[in-house]
Design an enzyme around this catalytic site. Structure first.
Site, mmCIF file in Angstrom:
data_model
loop_
_atom_site.group_PDB
_atom_site.id
_atom_site.type_symbol
_atom_site.label_atom_id
_atom_site.label_comp_id
_atom_site.label_asym_id
_atom_site.label_seq_id
_atom_site.Cartn_x
_atom_site.Cartn_y
_atom_site.Cartn_z
ATOM 1 C CG HIS A 457 97.596 25.098 -53.262
ATOM 2 N ND1 HIS A 457 96.396 24.773 -53.820
ATOM 3 C CD2 HIS A 457 98.290 23.951 -53.171
ATOM 4 C CE1 HIS A 457 96.364 23.472 -54.067
ATOM 5 N NE2 HIS A 457 97.502 22.957 -53.684
ATOM 6 N NE ARG A 564 115.927 9.812 -55.846
ATOM 7 C CZ ARG A 564 116.377 10.891 -55.202
ATOM 8 N NH1 ARG A 564 116.399 12.064 -55.791
ATOM 9 N NH2 ARG A 564 116.804 10.779 -53.954
ATOM 10 N NE ARG A 600 118.315 5.334 -57.757
ATOM 11 C CZ ARG A 600 117.770 5.884 -56.675
ATOM 12 N NH1 ARG A 600 118.486 6.013 -55.568
ATOM 13 N NH2 ARG A 600 116.542 6.329 -56.695
ATOM 14 C CD GLU A 693 120.491 3.173 -51.761
ATOM 15 O OE1 GLU A 693 119.709 4.120 -51.654
ATOM 16 O OE2 GLU A 693 120.320 2.233 -52.550
ATOM 17 C CG ASN A 716 117.835 10.208 -48.661
ATOM 18 O OD1 ASN A 716 118.390 11.069 -47.986
ATOM 19 N ND2 ASN A 716 117.491 10.409 -49.911
ATOM 20 C CG ASP A 717 117.106 3.877 -48.989
ATOM 21 O OD1 ASP A 717 116.085 3.703 -48.284
ATOM 22 O OD2 ASP A 717 117.061 4.094 -50.202
ATOM 23 N NE ARG A 727 113.714 7.432 -48.088
ATOM 24 C CZ ARG A 727 114.399 7.327 -49.221
ATOM 25 N NH1 ARG A 727 115.207 6.308 -49.429
ATOM 26 N NH2 ARG A 727 114.313 8.258 -50.138
ATOM 27 C CB CYS A 764 123.653 10.944 -54.470
ATOM 28 S SG CYS A 764 123.201 9.229 -54.234
HETATM 29 C C1 PEP Z 1 119.262 7.589 -50.750
HETATM 30 O O1 PEP Z 1 118.766 6.535 -50.329
HETATM 31 O O2 PEP Z 1 119.943 8.362 -50.037
HETATM 32 C C2 PEP Z 1 119.081 7.969 -52.152
HETATM 33 C C3 PEP Z 1 119.707 9.002 -52.672
HETATM 34 O O3 PEP Z 1 118.192 7.229 -52.880
HETATM 35 P P1 PEP Z 1 116.594 7.427 -52.800
HETATM 36 O O4 PEP Z 1 116.337 8.619 -51.926
HETATM 37 O O5 PEP Z 1 116.137 7.604 -54.204
HETATM 38 O O6 PEP Z 1 116.165 6.132 -52.195
HETATM 39 MG MG MG Z 2 117.971 5.061 -51.721
#
Ligand code: PEP
Ligand code: MG
Length: 826
Positions: A457, A564, A600, A693, A716-717, A727, A764
Site C-alpha cells: 500500500h 465500459r 460500448r 479486436e 488489448n484483445d 492477455r 482505445c
Molecule cells: C481492448 O481490448 O483493447 C479494449 C479496449 O477492451 P477491453 O480492454 O475492455 O477488453
Molecule cells: Mg477488448
C-alpha cells in the site's frame, strides 16, 4: 455461589429479534432472582450505544455499570436460538449469554466462552444441542469442562461451492475486503474453507490468516435463510475480482518491463556505494538520509474494571473507525478510489471479530485495555507475518498500522510525526500507509524501505503522490548512517549513498528538469495534440462512470472514446434494468456537455463473468460467447441497454460501439436491433461502430467499413488474439506486447481501409496511452487516441513535439521491424 442454573437456560427459543432475545434472557434472570426487572431496561439501553456481539454467533448482552444496583447476585442466562437472530450489521447470534455481574465473578464463565469460541465447532455444538446439561457443564463454575470440539458435527451448509483462487498475488487485503463486504450484506453465516482450515468470511484477519495463494482450492459454504443468494453474490464478487487482480498484476509487470527497457535518467560519475532494491515509484530524488522509526508506545499493564476497560477499548476502536472513514473519503477526493480502498481495508481489519475476541479474552484474563489490545494485535500481526506468501505477509504492516492508531487513541498520545527542515530521503524498515500520508511533503524527496514490495500500500500511495520510492532494499539500507547525502532512483530501484558534490549537483539538475516537465505537462494539459506541422489527433479517455468522465475532462481529455458499461453489471445479484441504465448513461451524457461520448455495449464473457446470467461454463471463455456474441444470444440484455442508450441520447450526443464483433452478419443484425430499439423509444439516430479486436475484422476491414460509422481498435484483445497469448496469463502476459509488428500491421490495414471508405477510426486499447505507441498510431493515421485519464497530458505533449511526417516515418519503420523489441528500440 452458582452463577448459572438450568432454570436460566432456554433451548430452541422462538424469538423474532434481538430485543425479544434480551427480554427473554432478562426474564430468566429475574425469575431466578438474580436481578430486579429494571436491569432488563439497562441491558436494552446498552445495546443502543454499544454492540455486545462477541463473535462466532455469541452475544453477551449486559446492563450499564451505573445500573448495577438492580443486580441481586451475579448470574448468567443462556438463550439458544438455533436459526440465529440478526444482532447488528448482519451479525447473527445463536447463543445469547446475558450477564448480570456485581463485580467480576462472571469472568470465569466469559473466559470459558471466549476460549470455546477459539475452538472450531464448540459454539455450534452448544447452539444446536438439545441437552441443557451440556451448556451447564461447559459454562458452569468448577474445573473446566473438556472442549466439546472433539465430537463437533460437520458444519451443515445450506449452500456450498468450490473455486480455485486465480488472483496472481493471492488473496491480499484489497480483494479480501471486497469479499468481507459482500459477505456482510447477508444474514447467513459464510465460511471459506482451505483444506481443513476455515475462516468466517465476514472477518478480514481470519480470512487473510488462511494464507490463500494462487492455485489454492477453496470451498465457500453458507448456512442460513439467505444462503443461496449469499453464495451467488460471493461467487460473483470472488470471480469478478479475478479480472481486476490479473489486470493489475499485468500492469505492474508491464511497468517493471518498461522501466528495465528505458535507460536511467541519471547515473553517478563517481561510483558511490549503492544499495539496490526494487523500483516502486519512478523518479529521481536527492536529499539527506533520515531514519524514520515507528512509534514506540510505553504500555503499562493497568487493569481496571473489566466492563469499563472494554468500553474504553470499544470507544477507541469506534473513534479510529470514524477517522478511517473520514480518511477514506478525503483520500478518494484527493487521490482516487484505489488509494481510498486502502483505508476501507484498514476499517475491515479493525472490524475483525477475531481480533476483538482476543482482546476481550485478554481483558478477562485480568489485563489492562492497552495491554490486551496490543497483545491481541501482535498475535494477529505475527500470524500474518508467518504466512509463506510474502505478499500476504506484507499485510501485517497494515494491521500494525490500524492497531497502533487504536493504541494511540487509548493512551491519548499523538503518533510520532517526523520533523524535517531540508530535502530528505526517508529510510525505514517499512512505512505504514498512515505514516506515508502524514509525511511533510515539503521536505520529503523520496522513500527507501528495506522491506515491502512494489504492490504494498505504501508503494501505491508513493506512486499516486508522485514520490520516488525504492522498496525491498534489505538490511544494507538500514546500515547506512543518517545524515549522508544520497540520490534515489525510483525507476531503477537504486539508492546511491554519500554521493560526491559533483554528482549531487548533476542529479539535482535532472530532478529540477523532471519537476519542470511535470509542471509543464499539467499546465498544458488542455492544449490540443497538434503536431508541429498542424496535424491534429483527438485525445479522449477510457472511463467507467460519470465521475471518471468528469475527472478525465479535468485531466485534459477532449471526449470519451470508450465507456465500459460492464461496471454497471458486475458485483450484483441481477442485471440493471432499462431505467437504471438510462439514469447512468444520462448522467454521463450530461457530464460530457456536448463532447463525444462513445458508449460500448455490454462486453461480458472472457475474463468478465457475471454469475447471475447463468451462462454455461466454457473451456476457453476468451474464445467463447463474449461481447457481441452474448448480446445476440441474450436479446433481453441487448434491448434493455439499447433502449436506455437511445433515451439517454436526448441529453447529449452518444455513439454506440459493439465489442468482439467477428462476422459481417453480426453487425448487420446489430444494426437492425438498434433501429428497432430506437423506434421503440422514438430516439434520435446515433452513430454505430464496432471495436476492431478480432484479426478477422482487421483483415476484412474494407467490408466492415461499409457497414459501420466508425472503428475503434481494441489493441488489448487484438494483441491477445493475434499473438495467441492470454492477455492475463501470469507468465506470458508480458509478451502480449501490442507493439509487435504483426499487431501494428493489422492496425495499419484497418486504418488504410477506413480511409478508403471515409470511416472514422480511433484506438482505445492500452497502446494508445503509451508514449511510443501513441506516436506510431498517430503516424499510421488514426483520428483519435483514447486512454486512461492519467496518460492524457503526456501523450498530448509527446505529439506536440513532432511533425506528422516524422511520425509517419516512425510508423513505417515500426511496420518494417521483425520483433516487438526492435520496435521498442526505435
Ligand atoms: C481492448 O481490448 O483493447 C479494449 C479496449 O477492451 P477491453 O480492454 O475492455 O477488453
Ligand atoms: Mg477488448
Amino acid at each position: 455461589m452458582e452463577t448459572i442454573t438450568s432454570a436460566c437456560i432456554r433451548l430452541d427459543a422462538k424469538v423474532a429479534n434481538k430485543t425479544e432475545a434480551i427480554c427473554l434472557a432478562g426474564r430468566l434472570l429475574a425469575e431466578a432472582g438474580y436481578i430486579a426487572p429494571d436491569y432488563v431496561e439497562s441491558m436494552l439501553a446498552r445495546e443502543e450505544v454499544a454492540n455486545t456481539f462477541l463473535g462466532a454467533g455469541v452475544a453477551i448482552p449486559h446492563g450499564r455499570i451505573e445500573d448495577r444496583r438492580h443486580i441481586r447476585r451475579t448470574g448468567i442466562a443462556v438463550v439458544q436460538v438455533r436459526d440465529g437472530i440478526d444482532w447488528q450489521d448482519g451479525q447473527r447470534a445463536r447463543l445469547i449469554v446475558a450477564v448480570a455481574a456485581q463485580s467480576d465473578e462472571h469472568i470465569a464463565i466469559l473466559r470459558r466462552l471466549t476460549r470455546l469460541m477459539q475452538r472450531p465447532g464448540s459454539i455450534e455444538l452448544l447452539a444446536d444441542t438439545d441437552d441443557p446439561a451440556l451448556i451447564l457443564s461447559t459454562l458452569a463454575d468448577g474445573p473446566e469442562a473438556p472442549a466439546p470440539v472433539a465430537e463437533a458435527r460437520e458444519w451443515p451448509a445450506d449452500a456450498l461451492t468450490t473455486w480455485t483462487l486465480d488472483y496472481p498475488n493471492g488473496l491480499h487485503a484489497r480483494p479480501a475486503t471486497r469479499w468481507v463486504e459482500t459477505a456482510r450484506r447477508f444474514a447467513c453465516e459464510i465460511r471459506i474453507y482451505r483444506e481443513t482450515q476455515f475462516a468466517d468470511a465476514k472477518a478480514l484477519t481470519a480470512l487473510l490468516a488462511l494464507g490463500i495463494t494462487r492455485g489454492d482450492g477453496l470451498r465457500i459454504a453458507a448456512r442460513g435463510p439467505d444462503a443461496r443468494r449469499a453464495l451467488d453474490a460471493m461467487l460473483d464478487t470472488v470471480v469478478s475480482l479475478s479480472g481486476e487482480e490479473k489486470a493489475e498484476a499485468g500492469r505492474a509487470r508491464r511497468n517493471a518491463l518498461a522501466a528495465r527497457r528505458s535507460a536511467p535518467d541519471w547515473l553517478p560519475a563517481d561510483g558511490p556505494q549503492t544499495v539496490y532494491g526494487l523500483g516502486a515509484s519512478p523518479g529521481l530524488a536527492v536529499g539527506i538520509l533520515v531514519r524514520h522509526a515507528g512509534t514506540h508506545f510505553e504500555i503499562q499493564d493497568t487493569p481496571g474494571d473489566v466492563v469499563a476497560d472494554a468500553e474504553a477499548l470499544e470507544a477507541s476502536i469506534f473513534s479510529v473507525r470514524a477517522e478511517l472513514e473520514q480518511q477514506e473519503a478525503d483520500t478518494r477526493g484527493l487521490l482516487g478510489a484505489s488509494e481510498a480502498a486502502i483505508f476501507a481495508a484498514h476499517r475491515e481489519l479493525l472490524a475483525d471479530a477475531g481480533l476483538m475476541r482476543e482482546a476481550m479474552a485478554n481483558l478477562l484474563r485480568g489485563h489492562g485495555p492497552a495491554w490486551a489490545w496490543k497483545h491481541a494485535m501482535q498475535a494477529h500481526v505475527e500470524q500474518l507475518q508467518a504466512l509463506a506468501d510474502p505478499l500476504l505477509a506484507a499485510r501485517a504492516l497494515d494491521l500494525r498500522d490500524v492497531g497502533e492508531r487504536v493504541l494511540a487513541s487509548l493512551l491519548g498520545v499523538e503518533r510520532q510525526r517526523l520533523m524535517l527542515d531540508q530535502p530528505s530521503i526517508l529510510v525505514a524498515e517499512d512505512l505504514t500507509p498512515s505514516d506515508t500520508l502524514r509525511l511533510d511533503m515539503r521536505f520529503v524527496a523520496g522513500l527507501a524501505v528495506s522491506g515491502g514490495g512494489p504492490t504494498s500500500h505504501t508503494a501505491i500511495l508513493a506512486r499516486t503522490l508522485g514520490l520516488p520510492a525504492v522498496v525491498a532494499a534489505g538490511s544494507a539500507l538500514l546500515a547506512a548512517p543518517a545524515g549522508l547525502t544520497a540520490v534515489l532512483d525510483g525507476s531503477l530501484g537504486a539508492v546511491y549513498l554519500e554521493v560526491s558534490e559533483a554528482d549531487r549537483e548533476a542529479a539535482e539538475a535532472v530532478v529540477a528538469h523532471q519537476l519542470d516537465s511535470r509542471r509543464a505537462l499539467r499546465e498544458n494539459r488542455m492544449l490540443p495534440a497538434v503536431t508541429l506541422d498542424g496535424h491534429r489527433v483527438e485525445i479522449a479517455a477510457n472511463v467507467a462512470s460519470a465521475g471518471q468522465a468528469a475527472a478525465a475532462l479535468e485531466a485534459g481529455a477532449e471526449g470519451v472514446g470508450l465507456m465500459r458499461t460492464e461496471f454497471l453489471f458486475l458485483e450484483r445479484d441481477s442485471a440493471p434494468d432499462e431505467e437504471e441504465q438510462y439514469r447512468a448513461y444520462r448522467g454521463m451524457a450530461e457530464v460530457m456537455a456536448g463532447r463525444t461520448l462513445t458508449i460500448r455495449a455490454l462486453d461480458i464473457g472472457g475474463d468478465k463473468q457475471v454469475p447471475y446470467l447463468r451462462m454455461p461454463a466454457e473451456q476457453n471463455p476468451f474464445l467463447g460467447v463474449r461481447g457481441a456474441r452474448l448480446l445476440l444470444e441474450r436479446q433481453d440484455l441487448l434491448y434493455a441497454q439499447l433502449r436506455a442508450l437511445y433515451r439517454a441520447a436526448a441529453h447529449g450526443p452518444i455513439r454506440i460501439m459493439f465489442p468482439m464483433v467477428t462476422h459481417l452478419d453480426e453487425i448487420e443484425a446489430l444494426r437492425v436491433h438498434c433501429e428497432r430499439a430506437r423506434a421503440q423509444v422514438n430516439g434520435p439516430r446515433l452513430e454505430i461502430g464496432i471495436m476492431v479486436e478480432v484479426p478477422a475484422v482487421a483483415l476484412l476491414a474494407d467490408k466492415f467499413a461499409q457497414l459501420v460509422d466508425f472503428f475503434s481498435v481494441g489493441t488489448n484483445d487484438l494483441t491477445q488474439y493475434t499473438l495467441a497469448i492470454d492477455r492475463q496469463h501470469p507468465a506470458l502476459a508480458a509478451q502480449a506486447d501490442s507493439l509487435h509488428p504483426a499487431v501494428l500491421e493489422l492496425i495499419a490495414r484497418t486504418i488504410a481501409a477506413a480511409k478508403r471508405h471515409g470511416t472514422w477510426v480511433g484506438v482505445c486499447g492500452g497502446l494508445a496511452g503509451e508514449p511510443l505507441g501513441a506516436r506510431i498510431l498517430a503516424g499510421l493515421g488514426v483520428d483519435e487516441l483514447s486512454m486512461s485519464a492519467q496518460d492524457v497530458a503526456a501523450v498530448k505533449a509527446a505529439l506536440r513535439t513532432e511533425t506528422i511526417a516524422a511520425l509517419q516515418a516512425l510508423a513505417q519503420r515500426a511496420l518494417a521491424a521483425g520483433t516487438a523489441d526492435e520496435v521498442h528500440a526505435l
